[in-house]
Design an enzyme around this catalytic site. Structure first.
Site, PDB file in Angstrom:
ATOM      1  CD  GLU A   1      -2.794   1.488   0.435  1.00 55.71           C
ATOM      2  OE1 GLU A   1      -3.691   2.285   0.701  1.00 55.71           O
ATOM      3  OE2 GLU A   1      -2.766   0.851  -0.636  1.00 55.71           O
TER       4      GLU A   1
ATOM      5  CG  ASP B   1      -3.903  -2.790   2.227  1.00 56.94           C
ATOM      6  OD1 ASP B   1      -3.884  -1.960   1.304  1.00 56.94           O
ATOM      7  OD2 ASP B   1      -4.949  -3.140   2.807  1.00 56.94           O
TER       8      ASP B   1
END
Length: 252
Positions: free
Chosen positions: A80, A108
């Site tokens: 992310e 992420d």
């Protein structure tokens, strides 16, 4: 809200959030609630990863900033915050190296200890509702889901919370503090309710209209109250490395 975000979050977090929004044609100065949400999500991802390492035996350990960790490997790969091209490059490299299944959506984090991708969620609603939305979107049992709320609740795949209690408590405390500080400034209701957010946006835009002949003055001072919100969790050495990795300009 924009002033709150810029004073509340680490400058690197703010810079990454602005970059992500601009990549999708969004303006942080207008969509301030989304700006705040992205910064919050980014910070949780970094807090999830920070200080967690894998030693030479393959065991997960926690090393606080300042301790010698040159021979240790970071347990989590942060995906992310990277631009989409770089993010998929990192994912492809991980999949080729570890043999794990490539996810259909950008996750992420990657956990090198458990050998799985992680999807982090931060919600202003009920955790179980947001968890189901994430699960229905991802449609993969290979990606681990971990949801946090601003009220201290959390939910994770098979109740496997990955991190130790203290690390998770740190994240929950930070989220609760953000909520309390937003509420004290009259920002929380608009952050939670889209209808209230639209009303607040119209009000903000009206307030931003400059009066004819009036000079515009910008203050860069941080209020004493907001100084207590400045995050102290980031390892300074890793911050510099991540800044260079995440924010470097693409070669033409």
């Amino acid at each position: 809200m924009e002033d709150f975000v810029r004073q509340c979050f680490n400058p690197m977090i703010v810079e990454l959030a602005e970059k992500a929004m601009k990549e999708y044609g969004e303006d942080p100065k207008i969509e301030t609630n989304k700006f705040a949400a992205i910064c919050t999500h980014l910070e949780v991802c970094f807090m999830y990863s920070d200080f967690h390492f894998i030693d030479e035996r393959g065991e997960s350990i926690i090393v606080e900033s300042g301790d010698p960790n040159a021979l240790l490997k970071h347990r989590f790969e942060i995906i992310e915050g990277r631009d989409r091209t770089m993010a998929w490059t990192v994912i492809n490299s991980i999949c080729n190296t570890t043999g794990v299944e490539k996810p259909k959506f950008l996750p992420d984090l990657y956990d090198y200890k458990e050998n799985r991708f992680i999807e982090i969620g931060v919600t202003r609603r009920e955790v179980h509702i947001y968890y189901l939305e994430k699960a229905n979107k991802i449609k993969s049992e290979k990606t681990h889901i971990h949801i946090f709320s601003f009220t201290g609740e959390e939910m994770a795949t098979k109740a496997d919370y990955t991190l130790d209690d203290e690390s998770r408590a740190r994240i929950k405390t930070r989220l609760f503090t953000i909520r309390q500080e937003m509420a004290s400034r009259g920002l929380w209701d608009s952050f939670v309710s889209p209808r209230e957010a639209k009303r607040q946006l119209k009000k903000d835009l009206k307030l931003q209209e400059p009066c004819a002949g009036s000079p515009t003055k910008v203050s860069h001072r941080t209020s004493p109250a907001l100084k207590t919100l400045e995050p102290m969790w980031m390892d300074s050495n890793r911050t510099a490395a991540l800044r260079a990795s995440f924010l470097k300009c693409p070669k033409k």
